[in-house]
Design a protein around this motif. Structure first.
Motif, mmCIF file in Angstrom:
data_model
loop_
_atom_site.group_PDB
_atom_site.id
_atom_site.type_symbol
_atom_site.label_atom_id
_atom_site.label_comp_id
_atom_site.label_asym_id
_atom_site.label_seq_id
_atom_site.Cartn_x
_atom_site.Cartn_y
_atom_site.Cartn_z
ATOM 1 N N GLU A 71 0.829 -1.201 0.000
ATOM 2 C CA GLU A 71 0.000 0.000 0.000
ATOM 3 C C GLU A 71 0.866 1.254 0.000
ATOM 4 N N ALA A 72 1.953 1.232 0.758
ATOM 5 C CA ALA A 72 2.859 2.377 0.798
ATOM 6 C C ALA A 72 3.510 2.598 -0.564
ATOM 7 N N LEU A 73 3.893 1.526 -1.234
ATOM 8 C CA LEU A 73 4.498 1.640 -2.560
ATOM 9 C C LEU A 73 3.480 2.133 -3.584
ATOM 10 N N ALA A 74 2.231 1.687 -3.460
ATOM 11 C CA ALA A 74 1.184 2.150 -4.377
ATOM 12 C C ALA A 74 0.935 3.643 -4.208
ATOM 13 N N LEU A 100 0.816 -5.160 -6.955
ATOM 14 C CA LEU A 100 0.872 -3.689 -6.973
ATOM 15 C C LEU A 100 0.008 -3.145 -8.100
ATOM 16 N N GLN A 101 0.093 -3.766 -9.259
ATOM 17 C CA GLN A 101 -0.717 -3.316 -10.393
ATOM 18 C C GLN A 101 -2.196 -3.435 -10.088
ATOM 19 N N ASP A 102 -2.600 -4.513 -9.439
ATOM 20 C CA ASP A 102 -4.013 -4.678 -9.054
ATOM 21 C C ASP A 102 -4.467 -3.522 -8.170
ATOM 22 N N ARG A 103 -3.611 -3.128 -7.242
ATOM 23 C CA ARG A 103 -3.947 -2.009 -6.348
ATOM 24 C C ARG A 103 -4.111 -0.713 -7.129
ATOM 25 N N LEU A 104 -3.222 -0.505 -8.084
ATOM 26 C CA LEU A 104 -3.249 0.753 -8.841
ATOM 27 C C LEU A 104 -4.450 0.824 -9.784
ATOM 28 N N LEU A 105 -4.897 -0.337 -10.257
ATOM 29 C CA LEU A 105 -6.033 -0.367 -11.182
ATOM 30 C C LEU A 105 -7.367 -0.441 -10.460
ATOM 31 N N ALA A 106 -7.339 -0.760 -9.184
ATOM 32 C CA ALA A 106 -8.591 -0.904 -8.432
ATOM 33 C C ALA A 106 -9.269 0.444 -8.266
ATOM 34 N N PRO A 107 -10.604 0.510 -8.327
ATOM 35 C CA PRO A 107 -11.337 1.762 -8.116
ATOM 36 C C PRO A 107 -11.024 2.342 -6.737
ATOM 37 N N ARG A 108 -10.918 3.657 -6.680
ATOM 38 C CA ARG A 108 -10.572 4.305 -5.400
ATOM 39 C C ARG A 108 -11.772 5.066 -4.860
#
Length: 259
Positions: A25-28, A251-259
């Motif tokens: 999460e910190a890296l994202a 990490l990519q999944d986190r970045l593509l996930a809706p916020r």
């Protein structure tokens, strides 16, 4: 496939799942913050130049890619040598020095940029090496040097980041004083008319210096943040005893996930 860099990290026991989630999460967050307003504007400006490069014949483009790769390896050698003479500096200092180099190159127009860009490239690679060292990796290891070049070439661990080196270099070569003046004429025609031709010609070195300094300053910060993401993932792969590719995908999944 990229080798796992030699690490100075001592693995006692793998991080638990909760700790890995916190690190990811910190890296994202770092990744998202790196692509701020400044880098988005520069990417838009550089996109038109990169689009022209894409239209070049394949043999020409291949030679250009090969020349860029060779230049990066030479710059990497210079960066590694400089680290033996001068200690690594904080990120803010690196950005300031990079901006000063960009100002000097931009003031001289295209010829000045051609002289300055190899030195700037080596300096950016050197700052990336410094971050690799901060994350616990040996900057002199061949695999780590390879990863440093990868960070500059891709500016991030995701497949969508590829081509950043040509984006940066093309933008710096295209965004000289004359190009900035044309840009001003497009977005602020009244200002351009007020300047007049003579005054506009006199301001070209200043505009080139501003463009060079701004571009270097923004990209320097971006590359440093992406280096922290890249080597942070490498470090996490060691600490969590998990495949690096799996962590990149998460990490990519986190970045593509809706916020």
């Amino acid at each position: 496939m990229t080798e796992t860099p030699t690490s100075d990290l001592t693995l006692t026991k793998p991080l638990d799942a909760a700790a890995v989630e916190v690190e990811l999460e910190a890296l994202a967050k770092r990744y998202r913050a790196a692509g701020g307003f400044g880098i988005q504007i520069l990417n838009l400006l550089g996109g038109s130049v990169e689009g022209l490069l894409d239209k070049l014949p394949v043999p020409v483009r291949s030679r250009l890619d090969g020349a860029t790769e060779q230049a990066l390896h030479l710059a990497m050698q210079g960066a590694a040598g400089s680290r033996r003479l001068v200690p690594d500096q904080p990120g803010g200092v690196n950005r300031a020095v990079s901006a000063a180099m960009g100002a000097a190159g931009g003031m001289g127009g295209l010829p000045g940029a051609l002289v300055e860009l190899p030195a700037t490239t080596a300096f950016l690679l050197r700052s990336i090496q410094g971050i690799a060292a901060e994350e616990g990796f040996d900057p002199d290891a061949e695999s780590v040097r390879f990863d440093c070049i990868r960070v500059f070439a891709a500016a991030g661990p995701l497949a969508a980041d590829d081509g950043a080196d040509l984006g940066f270099l093309s933008l710096r070569l295209g965004l000289t004083g004359g190009a900035v003046q044309k840009l001003i004429a497009q977005v602020a025609p009244r200002f351009s008319m007020v300047l007049g031709q003579k005054l506009a010609a006199q301001t070209l070195p200043v505009l080139g210096a501003i463009a060079g300094a701004t571009t270097n300053f923004v990209y320097s910060g971006y590359y440093q943040e992406m280096a922290r993401v890249h080597f942070g993932l490498r470090r996490l792969a060691v600490a969590a005893d998990q495949p690096h590719e799996m962590l990149v995908a998460r990490l990519q999944d986190r970045l593509l996930a809706p916020r």
